[in-house]
Design an enzyme around this catalytic site. Structure first.
Site, PDB file in Angstrom:
ATOM      1  N   TYR A 160       0.893  -1.138  -0.061  1.00  9.20           N
ATOM      2  CA  TYR A 160       0.095   0.101   0.098  1.00  9.20           C
ATOM      3  C   TYR A 160       0.917   1.220  -0.020  1.00  9.20           C
ATOM      4  CZ  TYR A 160      -4.338  -2.572   1.129  1.00  9.20           C
ATOM      5  OH  TYR A 160      -5.607  -3.322   0.724  1.00  9.20           O
ATOM      6  N   LYS A 227       2.242 -13.745   6.207  1.00 12.67           N
ATOM      7  CA  LYS A 227       2.329 -14.700   5.248  1.00 12.67           C
ATOM      8  C   LYS A 227       3.881 -15.109   5.176  1.00 12.67           C
ATOM      9  CE  LYS A 227       0.586 -17.629   1.944  1.00 12.67           C
ATOM     10  NZ  LYS A 227       0.216 -18.683   2.252  1.00 12.67           N
ATOM     11  N   ASP A 277      -3.465 -17.496   5.572  1.00 14.63           N
ATOM     12  CA  ASP A 277      -4.687 -18.159   4.766  1.00 14.63           C
ATOM     13  C   ASP A 277      -5.211 -19.092   5.703  1.00 14.63           C
ATOM     14  OD1 ASP A 277      -1.585 -18.949   4.077  1.00 14.63           O
ATOM     15  OD2 ASP A 277      -2.388 -20.837   3.909  1.00 14.63           O
ATOM     16  N   ASP A 301      -6.314  -5.623   5.434  1.00 18.75           N
ATOM     17  CA  ASP A 301      -7.326  -5.237   4.565  1.00 18.75           C
ATOM     18  C   ASP A 301      -8.537  -6.357   4.469  1.00 18.75           C
ATOM     19  OD1 ASP A 301      -8.998  -3.752   2.854  1.00 18.75           O
ATOM     20  OD2 ASP A 301      -7.341  -3.441   1.512  1.00 18.75           O
TER      21      ASP A 301
END
Ligand code: NAP
Length: 416
Positions: A160, A227, A277, A301
């Site tokens: 971002y 992640k 995930d 987000d």
């Protein structure tokens, strides 16, 4: 008389002060508000009625808010030919806490998004999204009430940061050449390129706020979501820096999952981590095990909207953008322009933003009154059109009627 954007500062209020990251709130704080575009004015009118009634009920005349209108978005563009006037930023800097409705995103021109611009200009590095269920709201889950999490999403870094180059440009080619020729990588020549910066300072200050929140609000765990199995030096580092921070600053009040073994000592906050995930599965399958989540920008987000959808409240979800000096509370939905001026939309997101704002200010009685008023009104099935179409046996009310019902339903719980 002092003013911003030609609008005089209220004479009956005082500025909130911030010293060493601590917000000190007088009994009559000046709070700048941006009513927002489209349905913003309908929503703000309803929300302000609720806020003023809650403050009055909690404190009699001992405390009050001196609301101060500042401008951004279409209203600012029409008045000052400027989407985000300097006076608005000056007022936010002078008074430290502000609340805003939804703003039209300018199409074309210099500003990509007013919300993103505000976050960057005021260094609002935490995006705070509490997600909990209000009984009666239609939800796709069997037990939506089991999810009650507060998400701390890093707000300034990650993909971002806006560092990217369009495919085919000389800049993209230059970066690709550098990476291929000097860094030994093998990137296709026809790629667009984006950069994902994650810093130790940016990560630790976000995780610190999440842990402090858990400690101050009796939340049992903080989960670092990342992640890191794939992106080791950004996402994986976020996790490692989180555990490092626990060792450096919170070892007396927190335990990590590895240290805790089978049990967390009473009074201590558990710090654990989950791969992003798997976290999406966890909030569906074992929602009750998560209390505070600290995560990077992109994960946050996705995760905050997914969690909000689980409790059926995407349109009702509040959010706050918080830094060391400033805090801006804002609706998560857009301006819904086709309903502008009709007094029909759901004002809950801005009203719940206000509840968060009063909690942040230390006016917890006001926050509790607002929460009780809104919960009770939804439980009574007196709701605006959006919830009405999903709830059997509900009574459809206007935005202003919904606000009046909330005020009528406010009561401090016995423990307060
Ligand atoms: P939107 O304004 O959120 O509206 C999309 C739909 O969501 C509405 O048509 C309505 O659905 C429902 N909705 C939104 N707010 C509602 C409310 N308070 N009560 C009841 N229903 C509500 O999204 P958009 O049409 O994509 O965006 C419009 C403008 O808002 C754009 O300029 C966009 O950039 C801007 N925007 C601003 C923010 C922000 O300032 N935080 C966030 C998102 C978008 P139904 O028609 O099905 O009833």
């Amino acid at each position: 008389m002092e003013s911003h954007n030609n609008n005089p500062i209220p004479a009956d209020g005082e500025a909130i002060q911030v010293r060493a990251g601590k917000f000190s709130v007088p009994d009559n704080p000046i709070i700048p508000f941006i009513e927002g575009d489209g349905t913003g004015p309908d929503i703000w009118k309803a929300a302000r009625t609720v806020f003023d009634a809650a403050v009055k009920q909690a404190y009699g005349g001992r405390r009050h808010v001196a609301w101060y209108e500042v401008y951004a978005g279409e209203k600012a563009h029409n008045r000052f030919n400027d989407w985000l006037p300097q006076g608005t930023l000056d007022a936010m800097r002078q008074f430290h806490i502000a609340i805003k409705g939804p703003l039209t995103t300018p199409v074309g021109g210099g500003i990509r998004s007013l919300n993103v611009a505000l976050r960057q200009l005021l260094d609002l590095y935490v995006c705070l999204r509490p997600v909990r269920y209000y009984p009666g709201v239609p939800s796709p889950m069997k037990n939506p009430e089991l999810l009650d999490v507060v998400i701390f999403r890093e707000n300034t870094e990650d993909v971002y940061a806006g560092i990217e180059w369009r495919q085919g440009t000389p800049e993209a080619r230059k970066v690709i050449d550098f990476l291929n020729l000097e860094m030994g990588k093998n990137i296709r020549a026809d790629s667009g390129i984006g950069i994902k910066p994650i810093s130790v300072g940016g990560s630790k200050r976000l995780i610190r706020r999440a842990i402090q929140y858990a400690l101050e609000n009796g939340r049992r765990s903080v989960t670092l979501v990342h992640k890191g199995n794939i992106m080791k030096f950004t996402e994986g580092a976020f996790r490692d820096w989180g555990y490092e921070l626990v060792k450096e600053e919170f070892s007396d009040v927190c335990v990590t999952e590895a240290e805790a073994g089978t049990g967390v000592p009473p009074g201590k906050v558990l710090v654990q981590d989950r791969i992003a995930d798997s976290m999406f599965q966890q909030v569906l399958l074992r929602p009750g095990e998560y209390h505070v989540i600290a995560t990077t920008n992109l994960n946050g987000d996705y995760l905050s909207d997914a969690c909000a959808a689980q409790v059926g409240g995407l349109g009702m979800a509040p959010s706050a953008n918080i830094g060391d000096e400033y805090a801006v509370f804002e609706a998560t939905h857009g301006t819904a322009p086709k309903y502008a001026g009709q007094d029909v939309v759901n004002p809950s997101s801005v009203i719940l933003c206000g509840s968060m704002m009063f909690h942040f200010m230390g006016w917890k009685e006001v926050s509790r009154l607002i929460e009780t008023g809104i919960s009770e009104t939804i439980r009574q099935k007196r709701v605006t059109y959006d919830l009405h179409r999903l709830m059997e046996g509900a009574v459809k009310v206007k935005t202003s009627e919904f606000a009046a019902a909330i005020v009528g339903n406010m009561a401090l719980p016995a423990a307060a």
